[in-house]
Scaffold this motif. Structure first.
Motif, mmCIF file in Angstrom:
data_model
loop_
_atom_site.group_PDB
_atom_site.id
_atom_site.type_symbol
_atom_site.label_atom_id
_atom_site.label_comp_id
_atom_site.label_asym_id
_atom_site.label_seq_id
_atom_site.Cartn_x
_atom_site.Cartn_y
_atom_site.Cartn_z
ATOM 1 N N ALA A 3 33.565 137.946 97.482
ATOM 2 C CA ALA A 3 32.602 138.972 96.577
ATOM 3 C C ALA A 3 33.437 139.952 95.863
ATOM 4 O O ALA A 3 34.105 140.463 96.693
ATOM 5 N N GLY A 4 33.240 139.997 94.503
ATOM 6 C CA GLY A 4 33.824 141.294 93.974
ATOM 7 C C GLY A 4 35.220 141.057 93.925
ATOM 8 O O GLY A 4 35.576 139.924 93.779
ATOM 9 N N ASN A 5 35.825 142.161 93.364
ATOM 10 C CA ASN A 5 37.350 142.004 93.212
ATOM 11 C C ASN A 5 38.369 142.845 94.225
ATOM 12 O O ASN A 5 39.086 143.389 93.730
ATOM 13 N N SER A 6 37.952 142.473 95.535
ATOM 14 C CA SER A 6 39.030 142.917 96.555
ATOM 15 C C SER A 6 40.284 142.342 96.605
ATOM 16 O O SER A 6 40.468 141.235 95.690
ATOM 17 N N LEU A 7 41.253 143.237 96.802
ATOM 18 C CA LEU A 7 42.697 142.677 97.077
ATOM 19 C C LEU A 7 42.739 141.661 97.807
ATOM 20 O O LEU A 7 43.706 140.675 97.584
ATOM 21 N N TRP A 8 41.952 141.511 98.994
ATOM 22 C CA TRP A 8 42.082 140.304 99.770
ATOM 23 C C TRP A 8 41.626 138.982 99.276
ATOM 24 O O TRP A 8 42.256 138.146 99.262
ATOM 25 N N GLY A 9 40.433 139.128 98.449
ATOM 26 C CA GLY A 9 39.967 138.099 97.726
ATOM 27 C C GLY A 9 40.812 137.399 96.572
ATOM 28 O O GLY A 9 40.926 136.117 96.547
ATOM 29 N N LYS A 10 41.433 138.439 96.072
ATOM 30 C CA LYS A 10 42.360 138.253 94.900
ATOM 31 C C LYS A 10 43.681 137.425 95.496
ATOM 32 O O LYS A 10 44.195 136.373 95.013
ATOM 33 N N TRP A 11 44.239 137.749 96.730
ATOM 34 C CA TRP A 11 45.401 137.341 97.173
ATOM 35 C C TRP A 11 44.766 135.853 97.760
ATOM 36 O O TRP A 11 45.909 134.778 97.507
#
Length: 173
Positions: A3-11
């Motif tokens: 959810a959203g554009n978190s650094l973890w999600g992008k990675w």
């Protein structure tokens, strides 16, 4: 996680989901194990359809029948005449002609689509449902999921620990 554009999600999207496959060497051993178990995990999640906007017709479980690609061969997918990227709302509201198919499963899907279409409500959001022993509910329980996935074995009465406990109980206090 996504959810959203978190650094973890992008990675994760960049490094692990670029090629979702059990054969990939990307990620840790636990990530590869999770990929192998995703089909088990899919049986624990379902979507309650309200508006159908954010539900994939093909890849989300919105029907009691199951996820569509698991039910149909490639030929069946073509016979349905619904594009792979379609949301459930698009598939239901599309002006395609309802067909009478030769295969029973395709007719069952068409029937299910008709039932869901009658229940569509444009002002409300879809709801995630999680499998419990008593059916699907809106809240998730890791304990309930664990109880449904684990294999329960018989208690080992001859083991060292249980023997020690019996010995302790038999000694006078």
């Amino acid at each position: 996680m996504f959810a959203g554009n978190s650094l973890w999600g992008k990675w994760i999207r960049t490094n692990l989901l670029k090629e979702v496959s059990e054969k990939t060497q990307a990620g840790s051993w636990i990530w590869r194990k999770m990929l192998k178990l995703r089909y088990v995990a899919m049986t624990f999640h379902m979507k309650a359809v309200r508006n159908g906007r954010h539900i994939s017709f093909w890849f989300d479980r919105w029907s009691e029948l199951g996820v569509m690609p698991e039910l149909l061969s490639e030929r069946g997918i073509l016979e349905m005449g619904i594009r792979r990227e379609a949301t459930l709302e698009e598939a239901l509201c599309n002006q395609r002609r309802k067909k009478r198919h030769r295969r029973h499963i395709l007719n069952d899907i068409e029937k299910d689509m008709g039932i869901v279409k009658e229940k569509l409500r444009s002002g409300t959001e879809n709801v995630d449902l999680w499998r419990w022993k008593s059916g699907y509910k809106t809240n998730f329980s890791i304990t309930e999921t664990w109880q449904q996935t684990r294999e329960v074995g018989s208690l080992c009465t001859w083991g060292r620990v249980s023997g020690f406990l019996r010995l302790q109980q038999s000694l006078p206090s």
